[in-house]
Scaffold this active site. Structure first.
Site, PDB file in Angstrom:
ATOM      1  CE  LYS A 117      -6.617  13.843   0.670  1.00 49.24           C
ATOM      2  NZ  LYS A 117      -6.968  12.583   0.044  1.00 49.24           N
ATOM      3  NE  ARG A 118      -3.524   9.909  10.215  1.00 51.07           N
ATOM      4  CZ  ARG A 118      -2.903   8.959  10.890  1.00 51.07           C
ATOM      5  NH1 ARG A 118      -3.384   7.725  10.900  1.00 51.07           N
ATOM      6  NH2 ARG A 118      -1.821   9.207  11.586  1.00 51.07           N
ATOM      7  CE  LYS A 127     -14.041   5.771   1.177  1.00 55.45           C
ATOM      8  NZ  LYS A 127     -13.114   5.878   2.317  1.00 55.45           N
ATOM      9  CB  THR A 164     -10.090   4.799  -0.900  1.00 54.66           C
ATOM     10  OG1 THR A 164      -9.542   5.132   0.376  1.00 54.66           O
ATOM     11  CG2 THR A 164      -9.422   3.561  -1.443  1.00 54.66           C
ATOM     12  CG  HIS A 180      -1.963  -0.990   1.237  1.00 52.88           C
ATOM     13  ND1 HIS A 180      -3.245  -0.776   0.797  1.00 52.88           N
ATOM     14  CD2 HIS A 180      -1.913  -2.281   1.624  1.00 52.88           C
ATOM     15  CE1 HIS A 180      -3.949  -1.891   0.929  1.00 52.88           C
ATOM     16  NE2 HIS A 180      -3.167  -2.811   1.430  1.00 52.88           N
ATOM     17  CE  LYS A 205      -2.556  10.696   3.326  1.00 53.69           C
ATOM     18  NZ  LYS A 205      -3.253   9.874   2.312  1.00 53.69           N
TER      19      LYS A 205
HETATM   20  C1  26Q Z   1       3.613   0.352  10.118  1.00 52.57           C
HETATM   21  C2  26Q Z   1       4.564   0.019  11.064  1.00 52.57           C
HETATM   22  C3  26Q Z   1       4.495   0.533  12.348  1.00 52.57           C
HETATM   23  C4  26Q Z   1       3.431   1.352  12.684  1.00 52.57           C
HETATM   24  C5  26Q Z   1       2.486   1.674  11.751  1.00 52.57           C
HETATM   25  C6  26Q Z   1       2.576   1.182  10.463  1.00 52.57           C
HETATM   26  C7  26Q Z   1       1.555   1.535   9.453  1.00 52.57           C
HETATM   27  C8  26Q Z   1       0.225   1.665   9.805  1.00 52.57           C
HETATM   28  C9  26Q Z   1      -0.721   2.028   8.867  1.00 52.57           C
HETATM   29  C10 26Q Z   1       1.918   1.771   8.148  1.00 52.57           C
HETATM   30  C11 26Q Z   1       0.965   2.124   7.219  1.00 52.57           C
HETATM   31  C12 26Q Z   1      -0.357   2.257   7.564  1.00 52.57           C
HETATM   32  C13 26Q Z   1      -1.383   2.656   6.639  1.00 52.57           C
HETATM   33  C14 26Q Z   1      -1.179   2.904   5.372  1.00 52.57           C
HETATM   34  C15 26Q Z   1      -2.263   3.342   4.487  1.00 52.57           C
HETATM   35  O1  26Q Z   1      -3.377   3.607   4.917  1.00 52.57           O
HETATM   36  N1  26Q Z   1      -1.990   3.427   3.189  1.00 52.57           N
HETATM   37  C16 26Q Z   1      -3.001   3.853   2.248  1.00 52.57           C
HETATM   38  O2  26Q Z   1      -3.653   2.700   1.763  1.00 52.57           O
HETATM   39  C17 26Q Z   1      -4.762   3.051   0.958  1.00 52.57           C
HETATM   40  C18 26Q Z   1      -5.490   1.782   0.592  1.00 52.57           C
HETATM   41  O3  26Q Z   1      -4.737   1.053  -0.328  1.00 52.57           O
HETATM   42  C19 26Q Z   1      -4.312   3.846  -0.249  1.00 52.57           C
HETATM   43  O4  26Q Z   1      -5.463   4.267  -0.947  1.00 52.57           O
HETATM   44  C20 26Q Z   1      -3.497   5.057   0.162  1.00 52.57           C
HETATM   45  O5  26Q Z   1      -2.950   5.682  -0.981  1.00 52.57           O
HETATM   46  C21 26Q Z   1      -2.373   4.624   1.090  1.00 52.57           C
HETATM   47  O6  26Q Z   1      -1.691   5.766   1.594  1.00 52.57           O
END
Ligand code: 26Q
Length: 811
Positions: A544-545, A656, A652, A356, A550
């Protein structure tokens, strides 16, 4: 289907209320009315749930298990009623009891067990799997505290715990008879017997994994799948009460606390990795419990492990659950007596991995010492996987030590989770076309050349049931009136709405619907934060985050620019705009938090400036979550998708917004490209550097932020406003942002894209002034959004990766 009429529902509800509360319904609190409704619906669902499970078991259908550290479900009541096809009956029945369904739905706490896109995607996928009748299960962690609650205090983010289980959770069922034991630490004893090596794990610490199951109801199809979330509890014999009397009180408490910590809290980190031991523990905890329970069920149901891979597909949502691979190997070899070769073949055919992100700082790697110490047997298995893999590489790439070193699973003192996921899976996919291409060409190029056939794309999607049918009932009605109801089960049928795009009466209706949704959001904003906004202004939304890539900062600079223009010329003729932001920053992400402070300071300044006569307003909405998104998205005119090209894997929310008739302001990044391909250049606002230009900067350097700034008087003015007290009497306050942009030569090229962003917004103004044109563009966007239903995405996963059976091919 549940066949229930209003009167039966009413009776069932009254009966359930008395059964649960033993008192008069007329005197009941709203909360107890909500709980009654939830419990009643759960009763309705349980029978279908049992039937679905029974049918899967009898047919020995191939099961998909979607492993994810995050499931961002939001509220369940409204969507469950919708999918059961009884929302209207329920609403009417409750009306007669003087109970308002909407306000009961609002009482439900969001189930916020995810950070953002990745977690919400997992939730959309569950809905689509059930609605397509795919035997699909979710597997994750039942965090006691979900994603933190965001409060904005004096303009800054303050985090509060999300105690979502405070008033209980009517949707989950604790399955005390389905517990598993997960083992940490200790050592591995190796001996051999009859020429076979035996590995015995000793002196470990045991943790009890207790599953909580939530029903996932398919859309009007009698299917109820399962989301299983694991909770960590001490094992009672290890939490030895007799030790209290032996004076080991502290030790016993320590054990209890350390176990419970495992499922205590979701890490609020998005796209950023930190080598935290507790997070590794969380990962192995739910992976081990999940894999053990799959195998237990499989064997109980008469399955033969030799063809496990024909009957089970395991999906790995980002690298977080990658330990599925060595855990499955461990069980097959150590507990079931398989050879390495057989176990490896089965494991690889079972597992598939989705990436991702391409952000280097998000790639998980664990220090070898920490890993070995926490998971000694799993580490041995990974070492052997690495040894065998490197041996193959040596034979293929003779003498190319650099390449072999780059590709190894264990290198430089780390276990590299993405490498493990790639070699242990039969499929590796990205989440939008551009992202999948970048993975192949750049980030994972070595692996792509080695395993060209493993790599594929599955463009993300969103469930139109929550994001259209549920959140935008009026638009849904218009679609039904114009193109009929087939789009509900076949979202691609929305395309026939395009022939209505030119029709004036449809444009009028779209305008009215949007205005109603805007009025509703304006009310929410007034109630939540006391700001009055103009429903006739453009609702220009970025939710968004908060993350540098971003580029909320680009949006903020644009607003600062408009404001300075207005200060110079208060009568400037612009279309009034309301700039709406929402999103959480990771608690330790300094620049993201500063960005929130900047936006709230801009809001503070602008919203009370009467000279510009309400031409612009800025709102930062507190505590963005799924439910708030359901209010915001249907009310948006313009969707800001402005990430630095190549950085947003897919996005995503862009889908929406489009489905709800917002137009998109976009860079050619992630799925924006595919949205553009669908609607055509005339129906989207594209700006900014393209992939080639960005990659060229990264490869060859040459970006000079000072130069860009100095050659543009607008940029000189607004960057200066960051440090001259314009937005804060404390001139130091936004200096870090100024320095990030200029002194540190911002790696996300905000200043570089500024001019083209402003010009694109001028095109927005022009289009918005032509009401019919705007609604026509909106209609075309709606009509082309069906392809972004997660039903399409899941259909692709199921046919090309999982080999699932279907009950319904809703396409
Ligand atoms: C990893 C290691 C330690 C702590 C946290 C994490 C961690 C947690 C959440 C790393 C990544 C995430 C989340 C990532 C995320 O939400 N990515 C998004 O995924 C969406 C669905 O595929 C995409 O549409 C977005 O582009 C992407 O940023």
């Amino acid at each position: 289907m549940i066949n229930i009429d209003k009167n039966t529902f009413k009776k069932d509800y009254e009966k359930k209320f008395i059964e649960m509360h033993g008192s008069e319904l007329s005197l009941a609190s709203p909360q107890s009315k909500y709980e009654t409704l939830g419990a009643l619906i759960r009763d309705y669902v349980v029978e279908m749930w049992l039937n679905t499970t029974r049918r899967y078991n009898e047919n020995h259908d191939k099961q998909v298990y979607y492993f994810s550290m995050e499931f961002l479900l939001g509220r369940l009541l409204g969507n469950t009623l919708l999918n059961l096809g009884i929302r209207d009956v329920c609403r009417d029945a409750l009306d007669e009891l003087n109970i308002d369904l909407d306000s009961l739905e609002d009482l439900e706490q969001d189930q916020g067990l995810g950070n953002g896109g990745l977690g919400r995607l997992a939730a959309c996928f569950l809905d689509s799997m059930a609605s397509l009748g795919i035997p699909g299960n979710g597997c994750g962690i039942r965090y006691k505290y979900g994603f933190f609650e965001q409060k904005i205090i004096e303009g800054s983010q303050v985090e509060a715990p999300d105690n979502w289980l405070r008033s209980g959770n009517v949707w989950e069922i604790r399955k005390a008879d389905k517990v598993e034991v997960v083992k940490f630490g200790g050592e591995v004893k190796v001996d051999s017997f009859n020429g076979r090596m035996n590995f015995t794990h000793i002196n470990y610490e045991s943790v009890l994994a207790v599953p909580y199951d939530t029903p996932v109801v398919g859309y009007e199809n009698d299917v109820v799948n399962t989301l299983r979330l694991w909770s960590a509890e001490p094992i009672s014999n290890e939490f030895d009460f007799s030790s209290f009397s032996r004076g080991e009180f502290l030790k016993a408490i320590e054990y209890k606390n350390s176990v419970e910590a495992i499922s205590q809290v979701l890490y609020p980190e998005d796209s950023f990795y930190e080598g935290k031991r507790l997070r590794l523990k969380q990962q192995y905890f739910f992976v081990s419990a999940g894999v053990q329970s799959i195998i237990r069920h499989y064997k109980n149901n008469g399955g033969n492990l030799k063809n496990f891979d024909e009957k089970v597909a395991i999906h790995i949502n980002d690298t977080h659950p990658t330990l599925v691979i060595p855990e499955l190997m461990r069980i097959l070899m150590d507990e079931e007596g398989f050879s390495w070769e057989d176990a490896w073949r089965i494991t690889k055919n079972t597992c598939a991995y989705t990436n991702h992100t391409i952000l280097a700082e998000a790639l998980e790697k664990w220090p070898v010492d920490m890993f070995k110490n926490l998971l000694p047997r799993i580490y041995m298995i990974i070492e052997e996987m690495n040894r065998r893999f490197c041996e193959k590489l040596w034979n293929k790439y003779i003498g190319q030590w650099d390449k072999i070193h780059r590709m190894a699973v264990i290198a430089d003192g780390y276990v590299k989770m993405a490498h493990l996921a790639i070699i242990g899976s039969h499929s590796v996919n990205g989440v939008a076309k551009l992202h999948s291409e970048i993975l192949k060409k750049q980030e994972m190029a070595d692996f792509y050349y080695y395993y060209p056939r493993k790599f594929n794309n599955k463009t993300n999607g969103i469930t139109h049931r929550r994001w259209l049918l549920k959140s935008n009932p009026q638009l849904t009605e218009l679609l039904k009136e114009t193109i009929g109801t087939s789009f509900i089960k076949h979202p691609m049928d929305m395309e026939s709405f395009e022939s209505y795009a030119d029709k004036e009466h449809v444009q009028e209706r779209l305008y009215e619907i949007k205005r109603n949704n805007k009025l509703k959001l304006a009310e929410v904003i007034k109630n939540k934060q006391g700001i009055i906004i103009d429903p006739d202004s453009i609702f220009d939304v970025q939710v968004k985050r908060i993350h540098a890539y971003k580029r909320q900062l680009l949006n903020a600079l644009r607003i600062m620019n408009i404001y300075s223009d207005l200060l110079e010329n208060p009568n400037m003729d612009i279309v009034p705009r309301t700039f709406i932001f929402a999103g959480k920053a990771a608690p330790g992400y300094f620049l993201a938090k500063k960005t929130i402070e900047l936006i709230t300071s801009i809001a503070e300044k602008i919203n009370k400036d009467t000279l510009i006569r309400d031409k612009i307003k800025v709102v930062f909405l507190e505590n963005y979550n799924v439910s708030l998104a359901e209010d915001i998205i249907p009310a948006a005119d313009l969707s800001e998708q402005i990430s630095t090209t190549t950085k947003e894997a897919s996005g995503t929310s862009n889908m929406k917004f489009m489905m709800n008739g917002a137009l998109t302001m976009a860079t050619l990044d992630g799925a924006n490209i595919e949205i553009r391909d669908e609607v055509g250049d005339d129906n989207i606002f594209i700006f900014g550097m393209n992939e080639r230009e960005v990659l060229d900067y990264y490869k060859n350097g040459g970006y000079n932020a000072w130069e860009v700034c100095n050659s543009d008087s607008r940029l000189r003015r607004i960057t200066n406003d960051l440090i001259n007290g314009q937005y804060s009497s404390d001139r130091e306050k936004f200096k870090p942002l100024y320095e990030h942009l200029l002194t540190y030569n911002d790696e996300f090229f905000v200043l570089k894209d500024f001019d083209s962003y402003i010009k694109a917004h001028e095109r927005v103004d022009k289009a918005y002034r032509d009401k019919h044109l705007w609604q026509k563009m909106a209609a075309i966007n709606i009509a082309h959004s069906g392809i972004f239903s997660s039903d399409r995405t899941i259909y692709e996963y199921a046919t090309a990766i999982w080999g699932s059976s279907f009950l319904y091919k809703n396409l």
